[in-house]
Motif scaffolding. Structure first.
Motif, PDB file in Angstrom:
ATOM      1  N   VAL A  85       0.832  -1.208   0.000  1.00  0.00           N
ATOM      2  CA  VAL A  85       0.000   0.000   0.000  1.00  0.00           C
ATOM      3  C   VAL A  85       0.867   1.258   0.000  1.00  0.00           C
ATOM      4  O   VAL A  85       0.630   2.200  -0.766  1.00  0.00           O
ATOM      5  N   VAL A  86       1.880   1.302   0.865  1.00  0.00           N
ATOM      6  CA  VAL A  86       2.719   2.497   0.967  1.00  0.00           C
ATOM      7  C   VAL A  86       3.547   2.693  -0.305  1.00  0.00           C
ATOM      8  O   VAL A  86       3.776   3.827  -0.732  1.00  0.00           O
ATOM      9  N   SER A  87       3.963   1.617  -0.936  1.00  0.00           N
ATOM     10  CA  SER A  87       4.671   1.750  -2.218  1.00  0.00           C
ATOM     11  C   SER A  87       3.760   2.392  -3.259  1.00  0.00           C
ATOM     12  O   SER A  87       4.199   3.257  -4.040  1.00  0.00           O
ATOM     13  N   GLU A  88       2.501   1.987  -3.280  1.00  0.00           N
ATOM     14  CA  GLU A  88       1.555   2.586  -4.226  1.00  0.00           C
ATOM     15  C   GLU A  88       1.293   4.048  -3.875  1.00  0.00           C
ATOM     16  O   GLU A  88       1.177   4.903  -4.763  1.00  0.00           O
ATOM     17  N   LEU A  89       1.219   4.350  -2.569  1.00  0.00           N
ATOM     18  CA  LEU A  89       1.014   5.735  -2.141  1.00  0.00           C
ATOM     19  C   LEU A  89       2.192   6.609  -2.578  1.00  0.00           C
ATOM     20  O   LEU A  89       1.988   7.741  -3.060  1.00  0.00           O
ATOM     21  N   GLU A  90       3.417   6.114  -2.427  1.00  0.00           N
ATOM     22  CA  GLU A  90       4.596   6.859  -2.885  1.00  0.00           C
ATOM     23  C   GLU A  90       4.479   7.218  -4.365  1.00  0.00           C
ATOM     24  O   GLU A  90       4.753   8.353  -4.764  1.00  0.00           O
ATOM     25  N   GLU A  91       4.096   6.240  -5.168  1.00  0.00           N
ATOM     26  CA  GLU A  91       3.993   6.477  -6.607  1.00  0.00           C
ATOM     27  C   GLU A  91       2.900   7.492  -6.924  1.00  0.00           C
ATOM     28  O   GLU A  91       3.067   8.358  -7.789  1.00  0.00           O
ATOM     29  N   LEU A  92       1.775   7.427  -6.207  1.00  0.00           N
ATOM     30  CA  LEU A  92       0.699   8.398  -6.419  1.00  0.00           C
ATOM     31  C   LEU A  92       1.150   9.803  -6.025  1.00  0.00           C
ATOM     32  O   LEU A  92       0.813  10.785  -6.702  1.00  0.00           O
ATOM     33  N   TYR A  93       1.921   9.911  -4.953  1.00  0.00           N
ATOM     34  CA  TYR A  93       2.480  11.210  -4.565  1.00  0.00           C
ATOM     35  C   TYR A  93       3.366  11.765  -5.683  1.00  0.00           C
ATOM     36  O   TYR A  93       3.265  12.942  -6.053  1.00  0.00           O
ATOM     37  N   ARG A  94       4.240  10.934  -6.204  1.00  0.00           N
ATOM     38  CA  ARG A  94       5.159  11.389  -7.250  1.00  0.00           C
ATOM     39  C   ARG A  94       4.395  11.830  -8.494  1.00  0.00           C
ATOM     40  O   ARG A  94       4.689  12.859  -9.087  1.00  0.00           O
ATOM     41  N   GLN A  95       3.407  11.040  -8.880  1.00  0.00           N
ATOM     42  CA  GLN A  95       2.617  11.386 -10.064  1.00  0.00           C
ATOM     43  C   GLN A  95       1.862  12.694  -9.869  1.00  0.00           C
ATOM     44  O   GLN A  95       1.804  13.531 -10.778  1.00  0.00           O
ATOM     45  N   THR A  96       1.294  12.875  -8.683  1.00  0.00           N
ATOM     46  CA  THR A  96       0.518  14.073  -8.406  1.00  0.00           C
ATOM     47  C   THR A  96       1.395  15.317  -8.411  1.00  0.00           C
ATOM     48  O   THR A  96       1.055  16.340  -9.009  1.00  0.00           O
ATOM     49  N   ALA A  97       2.557  15.233  -7.746  1.00  0.00           N
ATOM     50  CA  ALA A  97       3.473  16.382  -7.714  1.00  0.00           C
ATOM     51  C   ALA A  97       3.983  16.706  -9.110  1.00  0.00           C
ATOM     52  O   ALA A  97       4.065  17.878  -9.501  1.00  0.00           O
ATOM     53  N   ALA A  98       4.309  15.670  -9.874  1.00  0.00           N
ATOM     54  CA  ALA A  98       4.850  15.896 -11.221  1.00  0.00           C
ATOM     55  C   ALA A  98       3.788  16.491 -12.135  1.00  0.00           C
ATOM     56  O   ALA A  98       4.060  17.432 -12.902  1.00  0.00           O
ATOM     57  N   ALA A  99       2.551  15.977 -12.045  1.00  0.00           N
ATOM     58  CA  ALA A  99       1.477  16.487 -12.890  1.00  0.00           C
ATOM     59  C   ALA A  99       1.147  17.932 -12.561  1.00  0.00           C
ATOM     60  O   ALA A  99       0.957  18.768 -13.446  1.00  0.00           O
ATOM     61  N   ALA A 100       1.099  18.229 -11.253  1.00  0.00           N
ATOM     62  CA  ALA A 100       0.802  19.601 -10.845  1.00  0.00           C
ATOM     63  C   ALA A 100       1.908  20.547 -11.304  1.00  0.00           C
ATOM     64  O   ALA A 100       1.640  21.676 -11.746  1.00  0.00           O
ATOM     65  N   GLY A 101       3.145  20.102 -11.221  1.00  0.00           N
ATOM     66  CA  GLY A 101       4.262  20.941 -11.654  1.00  0.00           C
ATOM     67  C   GLY A 101       4.237  21.230 -13.145  1.00  0.00           C
ATOM     68  O   GLY A 101       4.662  22.297 -13.595  1.00  0.00           O
ATOM     69  N   ALA A 102       3.673  20.263 -13.899  1.00  0.00           N
ATOM     70  CA  ALA A 102       3.598  20.428 -15.345  1.00  0.00           C
ATOM     71  C   ALA A 102       2.273  21.036 -15.795  1.00  0.00           C
ATOM     72  O   ALA A 102       2.046  21.221 -16.985  1.00  0.00           O
ATOM     73  N   GLY A 103       1.408  21.328 -14.813  1.00  0.00           N
ATOM     74  CA  GLY A 103       0.106  21.896 -15.132  1.00  0.00           C
ATOM     75  C   GLY A 103      -0.842  20.910 -15.773  1.00  0.00           C
ATOM     76  O   GLY A 103      -1.762  21.283 -16.500  1.00  0.00           O
ATOM     77  N   LEU A 104      -0.637  19.603 -15.494  1.00  0.00           N
ATOM     78  CA  LEU A 104      -1.468  18.546 -16.090  1.00  0.00           C
ATOM     79  C   LEU A 104      -2.351  17.916 -15.040  1.00  0.00           C
ATOM     80  O   LEU A 104      -1.986  17.870 -13.854  1.00  0.00           O
ATOM     81  N   PRO A 105      -3.510  17.366 -15.412  1.00  0.00           N
ATOM     82  CA  PRO A 105      -4.343  16.651 -14.449  1.00  0.00           C
ATOM     83  C   PRO A 105      -3.746  15.303 -14.109  1.00  0.00           C
ATOM     84  O   PRO A 105      -3.028  14.704 -14.918  1.00  0.00           O
ATOM     85  N   VAL A 106      -4.026  14.823 -12.901  1.00  0.00           N
ATOM     86  CA  VAL A 106      -3.573  13.493 -12.497  1.00  0.00           C
ATOM     87  C   VAL A 106      -4.465  12.448 -13.164  1.00  0.00           C
ATOM     88  O   VAL A 106      -5.678  12.604 -13.222  1.00  0.00           O
ATOM     89  N   GLU A 107      -3.851  11.395 -13.669  1.00  0.00           N
ATOM     90  CA  GLU A 107      -4.630  10.313 -14.263  1.00  0.00           C
ATOM     91  C   GLU A 107      -4.947   9.285 -13.191  1.00  0.00           C
ATOM     92  O   GLU A 107      -4.045   8.647 -12.648  1.00  0.00           O
ATOM     93  N   ALA A 108      -6.251   9.156 -12.860  1.00  0.00           N
ATOM     94  CA  ALA A 108      -6.663   8.203 -11.819  1.00  0.00           C
ATOM     95  C   ALA A 108      -7.144   6.902 -12.467  1.00  0.00           C
ATOM     96  O   ALA A 108      -7.580   6.893 -13.593  1.00  0.00           O
TER      97      ALA A 108
END
Length: 442
Positions: free
Chosen positions: A419-442
């Protein structure tokens, strides 16, 4: 990564949200992430030092009807300053009450990526708590939601100016709410009940401001999307530490059943007690242990006495989680009638020990407990069917073993490390998407 976690409930309070946050935080810190937790202060409680984790506490008061829960009303500018000084990659808000709202506003002001977890089914829970009457803010709450001032503040540049205003530096949330959210000319002055309609409107107001919304079950993800949450929504189990659980070895009948969890009225433990009394009347020879404490305990003890089964029901009070997961193996089955479980960590832990579960067809329980495979699921509030399920499991050793072993197998995917490994990846995706001005893909 540097992560801010905002929550209205934290240690020493005991509940599923606290368990999830504490466990996730510990593992994230062990993996090298830096964490700032913003939470209420609980009397004289002192936090133990934890490498990689800093905790900021705010003064809080408790409900008259629930001394364990604390409500913090911090200065918004103070929270904003602390978050800014920490310089996080993202903010993760776990609760939709006072601190959660402040954390959301602060993150918006600082233009930080926001993750929110929807732990609690707000429509049912708000009606149970009747927060407006407990806190005496019913008129204010209706004004906030009906006038949509909160929404206008978030979507305009006004909030940036509010945060920077020196007038707010030493102002608490109550003053902010009264000054900026409370009084408008077009506000409805009536004070209606906290209906599902109002609760869903409030839910959309908060959770649509996220870059990503997490839910602990697929069922809840679908509910949010069906009721108009348009932010990206993904599901992620709260997870359990399988290494802590003692596994059941023998399925010879012990004649012992267990219910564990907070004894709140919304948990419908009275239905469990009534069903157990009916099963006893039908010849079942068993006892029921009720583990946990809460505002409904006195009424439940009176109910057991009124039904003449006080000798068969033991109210054990609070039992530490580490101890409880070592004791589940002693029981034949776990029984619950709660209709507001968004996941239910106690259910997962009982299943991890090899217990079949008797539950009701509401929210996430049918997703966790596959009726006929890992337990028996009946209609909500159906005392007779719940009693029959107890009778069936108590009379069939082979059925208990088959369901218990299936339950143990089904919860492997909830192992906390995964679970925590998946949470780490979701954090990275969210931060990267926000930094690029893109929506997060859920």
């Amino acid at each position: 990564m540097r992560i801010v976690i905002v929550t209205d409930t934290y240690v020493p309070e005991v509940n599923g949200v606290v368990t999830a946050i504490a466990t996730h935080t510990r593992l994230l810190a062990e993996r090298g992430h830096e964490i700032l937790i913003i939470a209420p202060r609980y009397g004289e409680h002192v936090d133990e030092p934890q490498r990689g984790v800093r905790i900021e506490r705010y003064p809080a008061f408790s409900f008259v009807t629930n001394k364990a829960t604390r409500v913090a009303l911090p200065a918004i500018a103070s929270v904003t300053r602390k978050i800014k000084a920490f310089d996080p990659d993202l903010v993760h808000v776990h609760t939709p009450l006072s601190l959660g709202v402040v954390g959301l506003l602060a993150a918006k002001a600082l233009r930080l990526p926001i993750v929110q977890t929807y732990h609690t089914y707000i429509p049912d829970f708000m009606q149970y708590l009747e927060i407006s009457r407990l806190l005496g803010i019913d008129t204010l709450q209706e004004r906030v939601v009906n006038s949509l001032v909160f929404e206008r503040v978030l979507e305009s540049g006004l909030w940036q100016r509010i945060v920077k205003s020196r007038a707010l530096i030493e102002t608490g949330l109550d003053d902010f709410a009264e000054a900026w959210l409370g009084i408008t000319a077009d506000v409805n002055q009536s004070t209606p009940e906290l209906t599902a309609r109002l609760a869903w409107r409030y839910t959309r107001l908060l959770y649509n401001r996220s870059d990503l919304v997490l839910t602990p079950s697929v069922t809840l993800k679908r509910e949010l999307m069906r009721h108009g949450v348009t932010a990206p929504v993904d599901h992620l189990s709260n997870g359990i530490d399988l290494a802590l659980v003692r596994v059941k070895e023998s399925y010879a009948r012990s004649g012992r059943l267990v219910h564990a969890g907070r004894l709140g009225y919304e948990k419908n433990v009275d239905v469990v007690v009534k069903a157990f009394a009916r099963a006893l009347a039908h010849g079942v020879d068993a006892t029921l242990d009720v583990v946990g404490d809460g505002p409904a305990r006195d009424s439940l003890e009176r109910l057991a006495s009124r039904l003449g089964i006080e000798g068969r029901v033991r109210f054990l009070g609070f039992v530490a989680r580490d101890e409880l997961v070592q004791r589940y193996w002693e029981y034949d089955a776990f029984v619950t009638a709660s209709t507001i479980e968004t996941q239910g960590i106690v259910l997962l832990e009982a299943m991890a020990s090899g217990l079949p579960v008797i539950g009701v067809r509401a929210l996430a329980i049918p997703e966790i407990v596959r009726t006929g495979r890992s337990g028996i699921v009946v209609a909500p509030g159906d005392v007779q069917s719940l009693a029959r399920a107890i009778e069936r499991l108590e009379s069939d050793d082979a059925l208990r073993e088959r369901m218990g072993r299936a339950a143990r197998g089904d919860v492997q995917r909830h192992e906390i490390g995964l679970v925590v490994s998946e949470l780490e990846e979701l954090y990275r995706q969210t931060a990267a998407a926000a930094g690029a001005g893109l929506p997060v893909e859920a």
